[in-house]
Write a protein that holds these residues in place. Structure first.
Motif, PDB file in Angstrom:
ATOM      1  N   GLY A  50       0.466  -1.189  -0.362  1.00  0.00           N
ATOM      2  CA  GLY A  50      -0.112   0.185   0.268  1.00  0.00           C
ATOM      3  C   GLY A  50       0.808   1.457  -0.237  1.00  0.00           C
ATOM      4  O   GLY A  50       0.552   2.118  -1.049  1.00  0.00           O
ATOM      5  N   HIS A  51       1.922   1.381   0.049  1.00  0.00           N
ATOM      6  CA  HIS A  51       2.783   2.398   0.112  1.00  0.00           C
ATOM      7  C   HIS A  51       4.442   2.269  -0.874  1.00  0.00           C
ATOM      8  O   HIS A  51       5.013   3.251  -0.699  1.00  0.00           O
ATOM      9  CB  HIS A  51       3.966   2.384   1.402  1.00  0.00           C
ATOM     10  CG  HIS A  51       2.717   2.521   2.925  1.00  0.00           C
ATOM     11  ND1 HIS A  51       1.891   3.385   3.682  1.00  0.00           N
ATOM     12  CD2 HIS A  51       2.530   1.772   3.623  1.00  0.00           C
ATOM     13  CE1 HIS A  51       1.556   3.181   4.272  1.00  0.00           C
ATOM     14  NE2 HIS A  51       1.368   2.505   4.095  1.00  0.00           N
ATOM     15  N   ILE A  52       3.521   1.513  -1.934  1.00  0.00           N
ATOM     16  CA  ILE A  52       4.241   2.413  -3.346  1.00  0.00           C
ATOM     17  C   ILE A  52       3.372   3.402  -3.736  1.00  0.00           C
ATOM     18  O   ILE A  52       2.402   3.785  -3.399  1.00  0.00           O
ATOM     19  CB  ILE A  52       4.324   1.039  -4.397  1.00  0.00           C
ATOM     20  CG1 ILE A  52       2.986   0.970  -4.713  1.00  0.00           C
ATOM     21  CG2 ILE A  52       5.143  -0.399  -3.853  1.00  0.00           C
ATOM     22  CD1 ILE A  52       2.937  -0.006  -5.993  1.00  0.00           C
ATOM     23  N   LYS A  68       1.226  13.969   1.891  1.00  0.00           N
ATOM     24  CA  LYS A  68       1.819  12.503   2.351  1.00  0.00           C
ATOM     25  C   LYS A  68       0.910  11.683   3.130  1.00  0.00           C
ATOM     26  O   LYS A  68       0.010  12.242   3.677  1.00  0.00           O
ATOM     27  CB  LYS A  68       2.041  14.109   3.502  1.00  0.00           C
ATOM     28  CG  LYS A  68       3.017  13.868   4.672  1.00  0.00           C
ATOM     29  CD  LYS A  68       4.101  14.546   5.328  1.00  0.00           C
ATOM     30  CE  LYS A  68       4.626  13.950   5.555  1.00  0.00           C
ATOM     31  NZ  LYS A  68       6.483  14.517   6.737  1.00  0.00           N
ATOM     32  N   CYS A  69       1.126  10.905   3.321  1.00  0.00           N
ATOM     33  CA  CYS A  69       1.209   9.676   3.770  1.00  0.00           C
ATOM     34  C   CYS A  69       1.501   9.579   5.302  1.00  0.00           C
ATOM     35  O   CYS A  69       2.145   9.838   5.556  1.00  0.00           O
ATOM     36  CB  CYS A  69       0.735   8.392   3.026  1.00  0.00           C
ATOM     37  SG  CYS A  69       0.914   6.491   3.069  1.00  0.00           S
ATOM     38  N   ARG A  70       0.269   8.474   5.675  1.00  0.00           N
ATOM     39  CA  ARG A  70       0.744   8.230   7.661  1.00  0.00           C
ATOM     40  C   ARG A  70       2.694   7.877   7.424  1.00  0.00           C
ATOM     41  O   ARG A  70       3.250   7.821   8.596  1.00  0.00           O
ATOM     42  CB  ARG A  70       0.146   8.259   8.289  1.00  0.00           C
ATOM     43  CG  ARG A  70      -1.048   6.922   7.647  1.00  0.00           C
ATOM     44  CD  ARG A  70      -1.938   6.714   9.234  1.00  0.00           C
ATOM     45  NE  ARG A  70      -2.750   7.145   8.551  1.00  0.00           N
ATOM     46  CZ  ARG A  70      -4.152   6.344   9.121  1.00  0.00           C
ATOM     47  NH1 ARG A  70      -3.932   6.134  10.556  1.00  0.00           N
ATOM     48  NH2 ARG A  70      -5.082   6.963   8.823  1.00  0.00           N
ATOM     49  N   CYS A  71       3.210   6.559   6.447  1.00  0.00           N
ATOM     50  CA  CYS A  71       4.464   6.640   6.695  1.00  0.00           C
ATOM     51  C   CYS A  71       5.436   7.731   6.690  1.00  0.00           C
ATOM     52  O   CYS A  71       6.186   7.128   6.864  1.00  0.00           O
ATOM     53  CB  CYS A  71       4.240   5.265   5.574  1.00  0.00           C
ATOM     54  SG  CYS A  71       4.458   5.711   3.872  1.00  0.00           S
ATOM     55  N   GLY A  72       5.021   8.009   6.202  1.00  0.00           N
ATOM     56  CA  GLY A  72       6.239   9.823   5.583  1.00  0.00           C
ATOM     57  C   GLY A  72       5.875   9.862   4.084  1.00  0.00           C
ATOM     58  O   GLY A  72       6.822  11.521   3.237  1.00  0.00           O
ATOM     59  N   GLY A  89       2.530  10.449  -1.634  1.00  0.00           N
ATOM     60  CA  GLY A  89       1.649   9.898  -3.116  1.00  0.00           C
ATOM     61  C   GLY A  89       1.528   7.946  -3.093  1.00  0.00           C
ATOM     62  O   GLY A  89       1.497   7.482  -3.910  1.00  0.00           O
ATOM     63  N   CYS A  90       0.914   7.647  -1.877  1.00  0.00           N
ATOM     64  CA  CYS A  90       1.276   5.823  -2.301  1.00  0.00           C
ATOM     65  C   CYS A  90       0.182   5.773  -2.182  1.00  0.00           C
ATOM     66  O   CYS A  90      -1.111   6.400  -1.896  1.00  0.00           O
ATOM     67  CB  CYS A  90       1.695   6.039   0.142  1.00  0.00           C
ATOM     68  SG  CYS A  90       2.702   6.142   0.498  1.00  0.00           S
ATOM     69  N   TRP A  91      -0.166   4.165  -2.883  1.00  0.00           N
ATOM     70  CA  TRP A  91      -0.759   4.035  -3.131  1.00  0.00           C
ATOM     71  C   TRP A  91      -2.383   3.815  -2.478  1.00  0.00           C
ATOM     72  O   TRP A  91      -3.661   4.219  -2.977  1.00  0.00           O
ATOM     73  CB  TRP A  91      -0.680   2.429  -3.882  1.00  0.00           C
ATOM     74  CG  TRP A  91      -1.886   0.929  -4.835  1.00  0.00           C
ATOM     75  CD1 TRP A  91      -2.923   1.833  -5.376  1.00  0.00           C
ATOM     76  CD2 TRP A  91      -1.394  -0.037  -4.616  1.00  0.00           C
ATOM     77  NE1 TRP A  91      -3.371   0.847  -6.483  1.00  0.00           N
ATOM     78  CE2 TRP A  91      -2.545  -0.466  -5.352  1.00  0.00           C
ATOM     79  CE3 TRP A  91      -1.099  -1.077  -4.467  1.00  0.00           C
ATOM     80  CZ2 TRP A  91      -3.363  -1.258  -5.624  1.00  0.00           C
ATOM     81  CZ3 TRP A  91      -1.729  -1.670  -4.462  1.00  0.00           C
ATOM     82  CH2 TRP A  91      -2.835  -2.627  -5.096  1.00  0.00           C
TER      83      TRP A  91
END
Ligand SMILES: [Zn+2]
Length: 391
Positions: A240-242, A250-254, A257-259
């Protein structure tokens, strides 16, 4: 091979090989096991007798003979014990009691609001307790508990990070083991889902598959040559974080544009809120789409398109035989599938796409619970076939 002289160990290994064939190929005769394994008929007979004594194997009526006396056939006794499989979700807990073959005996589903880690774990304990109490009498009782979690865990069963629950460093395995004194296995829910699909679902006859769990977030379980691929340090599948948009939000992973910012349940609900102007829930959107609401159908179709964008990357990167889509959004297959397949057709490379199957899960939302229960069963056999009557 080095002779260690440890005949005891050799016998234990042979016994688990014999049991493995009875579990996977039953009904089967002693002669056939000898033929497959290369063990002598006398060895097989003596091991089978021990397995019958330990209640793991039953003997049934005579099978087909190729001449001479008809052989007695052996069956694996799936009800010698029971396992519990749990899917710890972001909003709910689904748990099943299965026998040793993965047959579901009973099921519980409860909602939670993630008020605190302790409150959710307490609910988890209550749910597991109810399933334990519902188990039929058996020789081995509850042999293990497997729990699929929406996050990353280590080999000691600590849930290190579950972004959509906002949990960090929760010693879940230790906690549940201390409560029930039963062996517990913790694994990522998509890994459990991949194993569930490989053993019981659409992936049974496939050696190379990717199971994509589309829920609040997106994760994947990757099976290569029949085995779950865990990566160098156990953290594979965080697909999910590709990043599908290099300068996206911004995604919560840092990252950006994460999938899963585009193609998850979370993304769907966010779009529904923006476009329909009301807070939405997945089941309500599903019934609106079912009733023909065009705006809602368009939301699902756009989600199908975004799912396709990520799936193209998986096809081009891994060349699997089978991609199975599961998780909570599998219920929207009807609206997701067409735009998804159209995108794959247009944008994945033709060679890896050739002979690829893309399907939604046939196990509905049970892939993870079944895989989790099967982790518990595997752990039981890995540790016990060797200790049951192990002289
Ligand atoms: Zn991310």
């Amino acid at each position: 091979m080095k002779q260690t002289g440890d005949l005891n160990l050799v016998k234990k290994i042979n016994k688990s090989i014999v049991l493995h064939h009875i579990r996977t190929d039953s009904p089967i005769s002693r002669a056939r096991i000898a033929e497959i394994t290369g063990l002598t008929k006398a060895t097989v007979s003596s091991l089978v007798n021990e397995l019958i004594e330990s209640s793991l194997v039953d003997e049934i009526g005579a099978g087909e003979s190729s001449g001479g006396r008809k052989p007695m056939m052996l069956l694996f006794n799936g009800t010698a014990g029971y396992a519990i499989g749990v899917d710890l979700g972001v909003h709910d807990i689904l748990a099943v009691l299965t026998d040793l073959t993965g047959k579901v005996i009973s099921e519980k589903r409860v909602q939670h609001d993630n008020a605190s880690v302790e409150a959710v774990i307490q609910l988890l304990r209550t749910t597991i307790r109810e399933l334990i109490d519902s188990a039929p009498q058996s020789t081995y009782g509850i042999i293990g508990i497997g729990i699929g979690v929406p996050g990353i865990c280590d080999d000691d069963g600590n849930l290190l990070f579950a972004p959509n629950l906002s949990w960090e460093n929760v010693p879940l395995q230790k906690d549940i083991e201390e409560t029930f004194h039963i062996p517990v296995v913790i694994d990522n829910e998509a890994n459990a889902g991949a194993v569930g699909e490989k053993q019981f679902g659409a992936g049974k006859d496939t050696a190379n598959l990717v199971y994509i769990s589309i829920g609040i977030g997106i994760g994947a379980g990757i099976i290569i040559k029949g085995e779950l691929y865990r990566g160098a340090t156990g953290f594979s599948g965080e697909i999910g974080h590709i990043s599908i948009q290099h300068d996206g939000p911004k995604c919560r992973c840092g990252s950006l544009g994460c999938w899963e910012l585009y193609a998850s349940e979370h993304a769907l609900l966010e779009q529904a809120r923006l476009e329909l102007g009301e807070p939405a829930q997945l089941d309500k959107l599903l019934s609106k789409a079912e009733a023909g609401d065009e705006k809602v159908i368009a939301l699902f179709e756009r989600l199908g398109y975004y799912l396709g964008v990520g799936v193209v990357n998986i096809i081009n990167g891994y060349n699997p035989e089978f991609i199975i889509l599961g998780g909570r959004l599998a219920g929207a297959e009807k609206w997701l599938m067409k735009p998804l397949l159209q995108l794959l057709e247009k944008r994945s490379l033709p060679l890896p796409r050739k002979r690829l199957n893309v399907e939604f899960s046939q196990l509905s939302d049970r892939s993870t619970v079944l895989g989790a229960a099967s982790f518990a069963v595997s752990k039981f056999f890995a540790s016990t076939t060797v200790s049951i009557d192990g002289n």
